[in-house]
Motif scaffolding. Structure first.
Motif, mmCIF file in Angstrom:
data_model
loop_
_atom_site.group_PDB
_atom_site.id
_atom_site.type_symbol
_atom_site.label_atom_id
_atom_site.label_comp_id
_atom_site.label_asym_id
_atom_site.label_seq_id
_atom_site.Cartn_x
_atom_site.Cartn_y
_atom_site.Cartn_z
ATOM 1 N N GLU A 135 -60.860 -34.262 4.516
ATOM 2 C CA GLU A 135 -61.614 -33.054 4.840
ATOM 3 C C GLU A 135 -62.554 -32.699 3.684
ATOM 4 N N PRO A 136 -63.689 -32.048 3.993
ATOM 5 C CA PRO A 136 -64.631 -31.676 2.927
ATOM 6 C C PRO A 136 -64.071 -30.551 2.062
ATOM 7 N N VAL A 137 -64.554 -30.475 0.835
ATOM 8 C CA VAL A 137 -64.159 -29.398 -0.077
ATOM 9 C C VAL A 137 -65.221 -28.305 0.048
ATOM 10 N N LEU A 138 -64.908 -27.288 0.837
ATOM 11 C CA LEU A 138 -65.848 -26.203 1.096
ATOM 12 C C LEU A 138 -65.418 -24.974 0.314
ATOM 13 N N LEU A 139 -66.319 -24.441 -0.476
ATOM 14 C CA LEU A 139 -66.009 -23.328 -1.374
ATOM 15 C C LEU A 139 -66.357 -21.997 -0.737
ATOM 16 N N SER A 140 -65.617 -20.976 -1.136
ATOM 17 C CA SER A 140 -65.984 -19.614 -0.769
ATOM 18 C C SER A 140 -67.156 -19.168 -1.633
ATOM 19 N N PHE A 141 -67.792 -18.083 -1.215
ATOM 20 C CA PHE A 141 -68.890 -17.518 -1.999
ATOM 21 C C PHE A 141 -68.431 -17.220 -3.413
ATOM 22 N N ASP A 142 -67.258 -16.582 -3.550
ATOM 23 C CA ASP A 142 -66.751 -16.214 -4.876
ATOM 24 C C ASP A 142 -66.443 -17.453 -5.719
ATOM 25 N N GLU A 143 -65.976 -18.523 -5.091
ATOM 26 C CA GLU A 143 -65.685 -19.746 -5.841
ATOM 27 C C GLU A 143 -66.964 -20.387 -6.380
ATOM 28 N N VAL A 144 -68.061 -20.250 -5.651
ATOM 29 C CA VAL A 144 -69.337 -20.753 -6.153
ATOM 30 C C VAL A 144 -69.778 -19.923 -7.358
ATOM 31 N N LEU A 180 -69.637 -13.539 4.528
ATOM 32 C CA LEU A 180 -69.513 -14.460 3.391
ATOM 33 C C LEU A 180 -68.607 -15.639 3.714
ATOM 34 N N GLU A 181 -67.553 -15.395 4.479
ATOM 35 C CA GLU A 181 -66.630 -16.483 4.784
ATOM 36 C C GLU A 181 -67.269 -17.533 5.686
ATOM 37 N N ALA A 182 -68.239 -17.130 6.484
ATOM 38 C CA ALA A 182 -68.913 -18.084 7.368
ATOM 39 C C ALA A 182 -69.875 -18.984 6.600
ATOM 40 N N LEU A 183 -70.065 -18.716 5.321
ATOM 41 C CA LEU A 183 -71.002 -19.506 4.524
ATOM 42 C C LEU A 183 -70.381 -20.767 3.934
ATOM 43 N N ARG A 184 -69.070 -20.919 4.039
ATOM 44 C CA ARG A 184 -68.408 -22.066 3.419
ATOM 45 C C ARG A 184 -69.050 -23.413 3.751
ATOM 46 N N PRO A 185 -69.448 -23.675 4.989
ATOM 47 C CA PRO A 185 -70.048 -24.992 5.273
ATOM 48 C C PRO A 185 -71.298 -25.297 4.454
ATOM 49 N N TRP A 186 -71.913 -24.277 3.891
ATOM 50 C CA TRP A 186 -73.101 -24.485 3.055
ATOM 51 C C TRP A 186 -72.751 -24.659 1.576
ATOM 52 N N ALA A 222 -81.885 -22.907 -2.616
ATOM 53 C CA ALA A 222 -82.499 -23.796 -1.629
ATOM 54 C C ALA A 222 -82.132 -25.254 -1.876
ATOM 55 N N HIS A 223 -81.785 -25.573 -3.119
ATOM 56 C CA HIS A 223 -81.481 -26.951 -3.478
ATOM 57 C C HIS A 223 -80.055 -27.348 -3.152
ATOM 58 N N PHE A 224 -79.104 -26.419 -3.288
ATOM 59 C CA PHE A 224 -77.697 -26.812 -3.101
ATOM 60 C C PHE A 224 -77.033 -26.215 -1.872
ATOM 61 N N ALA A 225 -77.491 -25.060 -1.392
ATOM 62 C CA ALA A 225 -76.818 -24.390 -0.279
ATOM 63 C C ALA A 225 -77.283 -25.009 1.036
ATOM 64 N N ARG A 226 -76.699 -26.163 1.353
ATOM 65 C CA ARG A 226 -77.060 -26.908 2.558
ATOM 66 C C ARG A 226 -75.799 -27.248 3.346
ATOM 67 N N HIS A 227 -75.919 -27.210 4.648
ATOM 68 C CA HIS A 227 -74.765 -27.447 5.514
ATOM 69 C C HIS A 227 -74.214 -28.849 5.268
ATOM 70 N N TYR A 228 -72.910 -28.937 5.083
ATOM 71 C CA TYR A 228 -72.311 -30.219 4.693
ATOM 72 C C TYR A 228 -72.436 -31.285 5.777
ATOM 73 N N GLN A 229 -72.662 -30.888 7.043
ATOM 74 C CA GLN A 229 -72.787 -31.864 8.125
ATOM 75 C C GLN A 229 -74.239 -32.177 8.462
ATOM 76 N N THR A 230 -75.079 -31.141 8.541
ATOM 77 C CA THR A 230 -76.462 -31.342 8.987
ATOM 78 C C THR A 230 -77.460 -31.435 7.850
ATOM 79 N N GLY A 231 -77.087 -30.940 6.674
ATOM 80 C CA GLY A 231 -78.027 -30.921 5.563
ATOM 81 C C GLY A 231 -79.038 -29.793 5.647
#
Length: 673
Positions: free
Chosen positions: A449-458, A346-352, A509-518
């Motif tokens: 720096e980007p504001v990257l949320l944890s799974f729980d924060e989403v 779950l922690e590796a998902l922050r960039p999305w 599918a609409h919002f969970a996109r990598h903040y750098q690559t999309g």
């Protein structure tokens, strides 16, 4: 001198003009607002005409508008931006407001006038409003003799003082307990962005350390799942779990014990056996016994599941040479098991999960698909802090709905946790549209720096927006019934339902996109997250039930019993209820259980799981009927979200679902079937 707090704002939707308010204006505004309402009440009681709905009940609903305005603004600040000046004002005004309310609801002449209002020719909402006023007078002690009323006023004043003290001491202790770290190696496992944020937090706080890990309100701290250094994990857990327990100026245990005793005495004055009996009577639950019966049904399987999970964690910890699994190890090894058994980190998902995408392409997008509403950021409108943003919300046909404010970042003047407040409540009587605010506590990243949320924060962002929708969609006649002004064990239901859209395929599918690559989060990852949904549910359910049972233990005390050792009381209460605090600490311990000692949830923390019965059943209804459709959204909005408390909440649920709620869906969701 004019006071901007006393006049209706000229800004759109009567958004408070925060820039026009100064700290020294609040106390005079409160005093003037109370005097104005007392004058309005006197006009009602002095009216020579026979009491009727218009000249008594509707008049009461119109009274106190200035006081309501200043209260909404000020108490939002108490939670969101409690500067020293705001805290000083809160200490003074809380007891005065308690006395003011007692003065109104213990007014014998007014009580008798309300009691004489005829019920004929009233519509459903008017009949409910009349009954609600009569009930509130009785619960406030209007039926007591003079000595009883006097004691009730004393109790309410003291409880107000203590609630403020608990909140302020907890905020101070939470800030003072933030974990200081000097060696970056001790933060191994955290991302570079998280470490940079910890360095920025240390600088902003003026800490002598190089890094500072701030604390959130619940016992589990997010970093515990990632920190590889066991000693750092222990220090962070103990900093969290010992808040309020230290014998220093920030200690809260004595306050908690006194509040529980005073609440028990107040309940006895009104003829109840305990504060819990008094509190549950005001909810949708049919009785305290029904609540206890549900909890008793849930505890054994939850504890069994937690013990099973602990077995897997011990095996994982043994690989690191750890023989004695401790509470500070649980989250860390739970994530290891999740990664190994379900291939989910779950922690590796922050960039999305970048904040702007989460909001615009997730939270707002789901609301648009369901309800047709649109959001336009109003940069010309300001909030109460530079971090606050304002959006105008419109219906599908373009008509105005209200304003939504978002306050997403943590700061040392903000309470922990997440919540929704109403700054302006909808009411046809007063011709007002809603203005609502969501608060989260996301760590603010370093500049640039980007504001990257944890799974729980989403999850939390979707949850709190469910409360916002409940307020925004309100369509009631009278302020008392507006928006989220429903029983505590119903208010969490709409917000919990809104969580479902986070992982709904079209939304994710609409919002969970990598903040750098999309690039979108791979479908296989989403599938694995869903498959892993039951992992850790034993712990989550047991820690929640621990807090719930602790709440009921404090508020089931009989009158005249005062707890002299709160820590021992807490341990004994949890053990007696079948919860092992050494295995699964409660989500909140007494020292920082703000929900029940300073947040309105006393003897009502059970409401989250009581509401979840309705929530799980409603998720099933959405799924059976096609999911994310306008037809489903319109049904949920019109039959439930828009009604506030103007209709019986459970009747609204039955109209939506076609039957009473069934607990089966909840048991399956939590792995308790």
């Amino acid at each position: 001198m004019s006071n901007a707090l006393l006049s209706a704002s000229t800004l759109p939707y009567e958004l408070p003009d925060f820039a026009a308010f100064s700290d020294d204006a609040y106390l005079p505004a409160f005093e003037a607002g109370m005097q104005e309402q007392l004058a309005e009440i006197s006009a009602v009681t002095a009216n020579p005409d026979p009491a009727d709905f218009a000249n008594t009940i509707a008049a009461l609903e119109r009274s106190g508008q200035a006081l309501a305005r200043v209260s909404a603004v000020f108490f939002n600040l108490v939670m969101s931006h409690a500067t020293e000046a705001v805290q000083a004002i809160e200490q003074q005004i809380g007891p005065r407001l308690a006395a003011h309310q007692d003065g109104i609801f213990q007014d014998q002449t007014l009580f008798e006038r309300v009691g004489s209002v005829p019920e004929t020719d009233l519509d459903e909402e008017e009949r409910r409003l009349l009954a609600e006023y009569r009930r509130r007078f009785l619960r406030a002690g209007a039926g007591l003799d003079d000595a009883g009323k006097a004691r009730m006023r004393e109790l309410n004043t003291r409880l107000s003082e203590l609630g403020t003290a608990f909140s302020q001491k907890l905020l101070a202790d939470t800030n003072a307990s933030a974990l200081e770290v000097d060696d970056a190696a001790e933060l191994d496992g955290l991302s570079p962005d998280d470490i940079a944020a910890a360095a920025a937090a240390a600088r902003d706080a003026g800490s002598g350390a190089k890094y500072l890990l701030s604390l959130i309100l619940p016992t589990p701290q997010p970093a515990l799942a990632r920190l590889t250094d066991r000693r750092t994990r222990q220090r962070l857990f103990e900093a969290s779990a010992n808040r309020g327990f230290r014998d220093n100026e920030h200690g809260t245990l004595g306050i908690a014990a006194e509040m529980a005793a005073l609440r028990a005495e107040r309940a006895a004055l009104l003829g109840y056996g305990s504060h819990a009996e008094y509190a549950v009577e005001d909810q949708t639950a049919p009785s305290l016994g029904a609540v206890r019966e549900m909890l008793a049904r849930l505890v054994p399987p939850a504890v069994r599941n937690a013990e099973t999970e602990a077995g897997k964690l011990r095996a994982a910890a043994a690989g690191d040479g750890i023989k004695d699994l401790q509470p500070w190890d649980w989250a860390y090894y739970s994530e290891q098991v999740r990664r190994e058994e379900y291939s989910v980190d779950l922690e590796a998902l922050r960039p999305w999960f970048e904040l702007e995408r989460v909001l615009n392409d997730g939270v707002f997008y789901a609301a648009n698909r369901l309800y047709g509403i649109t959001f336009t950021e109003r940069r010309d409108l300001a909030g109460y802090h530079p971090d606050v943003r304002v959006w105008e919300v419109r219906n599908e046909d373009g008509s105005a709905l209200g304003l939504f404010l978002g306050d997403y970042f943590a700061r040392d003047t903000k309470s922990g946790g997440a919540w929704m407040n109403e700054l302006v409540s909808q009411s046809r009587l007063l011709d007002r549209r809603p203005v609502v605010v969501n608060n989260l506590n996301i760590s603010k990243p370093a500049d640039g720096e980007p504001v990257l949320l944890s799974f729980d924060e989403v999850v939390t962002a979707f949850h709190e927006f469910g409360h916002a929708l409940h307020g925004l969609f309100s369509d009631v006649g009278y302020p008392l019934f507006s928006g989220t002004a429903v029983p505590r064990d119903f208010v969490e239901y709409p917000s919990q339902v809104n969580e479902m859209w986070m992982l709904w395929p079209e939304v994710a599918a609409h919002f969970a996109r990598h903040y750098q690559t999309g690039e979108p989060l791979p479908q296989e990852t989403l599938d694995r997250i869903r498959a892993a949904s039951l992992w850790g549910e034993g712990f989550r359910t047991a820690e929640y039930l621990g807090a719930t049972l602790l709440d009921l233990a404090w508020h089931s005390l009989p009158p005249a019993e005062t707890v002299t050792d709160p820590a021992a009381f807490e341990k004994e209460a949890l053990t007696r209820a079948g919860i092992d605090p050494a295995l699964v600490p409660p989500r909140y311990r007494t020292g920082y259980f703000k929900h029940i000692f300073a947040g309105g949830y006393s003897a009502a923390y059970y409401s989250y799981i009581w509401s979840e019965v309705l929530d799980a059943d409603t998720v099933q209804w959405f799924t059976e009927n096609g999911g994310l459709t306008r037809a489903n959204g319109e049904a949920f909005r019109s039959k439930l979200l828009s009604r506030g408390y103007a209709a019986d909440p459970l009747e609204s649920f039955r109209e939506l679902r076609g039957r009473n709620a069934d607990i089966t869906a909840l048991l399956a969701r939590r792995g308790l079937a």
